[in-house]
Write a protein that holds these residues in place. Structure first.
Motif, short mmCIF file in Angstrom:
data_model
loop_
_atom_site.label_atom_id
_atom_site.label_comp_id
_atom_site.label_asym_id
_atom_site.label_seq_id
_atom_site.Cartn_x
_atom_site.Cartn_y
_atom_site.Cartn_z
N VAL A 28 38.66 20.29 11.74
CA VAL A 28 38.71 20.75 13.11
C VAL A 28 38.00 19.73 13.99
CG1 VAL A 28 38.05 22.59 14.70
CG2 VAL A 28 38.65 23.15 12.35
N ARG A 29 38.65 19.33 15.06
CA ARG A 29 38.01 18.40 16.00
C ARG A 29 37.06 19.19 16.88
NH1 ARG A 29 42.16 14.00 18.13
NH2 ARG A 29 40.25 13.42 19.16
N ASP A 30 35.99 18.55 17.28
CA ASP A 30 35.00 19.19 18.13
C ASP A 30 35.01 18.48 19.49
OD1 ASP A 30 32.71 20.08 19.45
OD2 ASP A 30 31.55 20.22 17.61
N PRO A 31 35.60 19.10 20.52
CA PRO A 31 35.68 18.43 21.83
C PRO A 31 34.31 18.18 22.45
CG PRO A 31 36.46 20.70 21.97
CD PRO A 31 36.23 20.41 20.52
N HIS A 32 33.32 19.02 22.15
CA HIS A 32 31.97 18.80 22.69
C HIS A 32 31.34 17.55 22.07
CE1 HIS A 32 32.21 22.69 24.61
NE2 HIS A 32 32.56 23.22 23.44
N LEU A 33 31.57 17.35 20.79
CA LEU A 33 31.07 16.16 20.11
C LEU A 33 31.77 14.90 20.63
CD1 LEU A 33 29.08 15.31 17.92
CD2 LEU A 33 30.93 15.60 16.26
N GLU A 34 33.06 14.98 20.83
CA GLU A 34 33.81 13.85 21.37
C GLU A 34 33.33 13.49 22.77
OE1 GLU A 34 37.93 14.90 20.99
OE2 GLU A 34 37.83 14.85 18.80
N LYS A 35 33.05 14.50 23.59
CA LYS A 35 32.55 14.27 24.95
C LYS A 35 31.17 13.60 24.91
CE LYS A 35 31.57 16.76 29.23
NZ LYS A 35 31.54 18.06 29.90
N ALA A 36 30.31 14.03 24.00
CA ALA A 36 28.98 13.42 23.87
C ALA A 36 29.10 11.96 23.45
CB ALA A 36 28.13 14.21 22.87
N TRP A 37 29.95 11.67 22.47
CA TRP A 37 30.12 10.28 22.04
C TRP A 37 30.67 9.43 23.19
CZ3 TRP A 37 27.76 7.53 18.83
CH2 TRP A 37 27.38 7.99 17.57
N PHE A 38 31.61 9.96 23.93
CA PHE A 38 32.16 9.22 25.07
C PHE A 38 31.06 8.87 26.06
CE2 PHE A 38 34.08 8.94 29.28
CZ PHE A 38 35.06 7.98 29.06
N ALA A 39 30.19 9.84 26.36
CA ALA A 39 29.10 9.61 27.31
C ALA A 39 28.12 8.56 26.79
CB ALA A 39 28.37 10.92 27.61
N VAL A 40 27.77 8.66 25.51
CA VAL A 40 26.83 7.70 24.92
C VAL A 40 27.43 6.29 24.91
CG1 VAL A 40 25.70 7.01 22.75
CG2 VAL A 40 25.53 9.37 23.56
N LEU A 41 28.68 6.19 24.48
CA LEU A 41 29.31 4.87 24.40
C LEU A 41 29.50 4.23 25.77
CD1 LEU A 41 31.93 5.61 21.62
CD2 LEU A 41 29.85 4.22 21.42
#
Length: 154
Positions: A28-41
Motif C-alpha cells: 500500500v502506498r502512503d500518500p502522507h509519506l510521499e508528501k513528506a519525502w517530496f518536502a524534504v527533497l
C-alpha cells in the motif's frame, strides 16, 4: 544477503514525521509519506538523507512514526518546522542493498531482516531502526538488535 552486527553511536535524524500504519511493505502506498519525502527533497538539508522508524509495536496492523529527512550532528543543524528523531547508541544489524526499484529494494531488505529473525541470527529490540542512503541507488538499513549476538556474519 549478508549483514553485519556493528556498534553505533547515537544517531540524530532531522526531518518530517509521518504516523504510518504498519503493513506489508510494497502493498500500500502512503500518500502522507510521499508528501513528506517530496518536502524534504525540495527543502533544506545539511546532511545525508535518512529515515527513522520509532515508537512502534511489533505487530502488523499497529502504528509507528517514520521520520524522513537527513542525518544531523546537533540541534543547530535543524531548520524550523523539522523535528529530530534520536536513535540510541547500541548494536545494530546493518543490511545493505543497491538497485533502481526502491519498492523492490525495501521488500528485499525487510524479507532478509525477517529471515534473519526466523533463523535466530538477530533479536530486534524495537528501540528504533533507520535507513541511510549512501547514494541514489543504495540503502543501508540499520536494525536495533540485542547485543548478545556479537561478531560479524558474512
Amino acid at each position: 544477503m549478508p549483514f553485519r552486527l556493528i556498534d553505533r553511536e547515537e544517531t540524530l535524524v532531522a526531518g518530517l514525521p509521518v504516523r504510518s500504519p504498519r503493513r506489508a511493505l510494497g502493498k500500500v502506498r502512503d500518500p502522507h509519506l510521499e508528501k513528506a519525502w517530496f518536502a524534504v527533497l525540495n527543502g533544506q538539508t545539511s546532511g545525508p538523507l535518512a529515515s527513522t522508524y520509532t515508537d512502534y509495536a511489533e505487530e502488523v496492523g499497529s502504528y509507528y512514526i517514520q521520520t524522513v529527512g537527513y542525518c544531523c550532528e546537533s540541534l543547530d543543524d535543524v531548520p524550523p518546522g523539522y523535528m529530530v528523531s534520536r536513535l540510541p547508541a547500541g548494536t545494530y544489524a546493518k543490511f545493505s542493498v543497491t538497485g533502481d526499484d526502491f519498492a523492490e529494494i525495501f521488500s528485499q531488505l525487510w524479507e532478509e531482516i525477517w529471515e534473519a529473525e526466523r533463523r535466530g541470527e538477530i533479536e530486534r529490540t524495537f528501540t528504533g531502526d533507520f535507513e541511510y542512503y549512501p547514494h541514489a541507488f543504495g540503502v543501508d538499513l540499520y536494525v536495533a538488535v540485542q547485543s548478545t549476538k556479537c561478531g560479524e556474519l558474512q
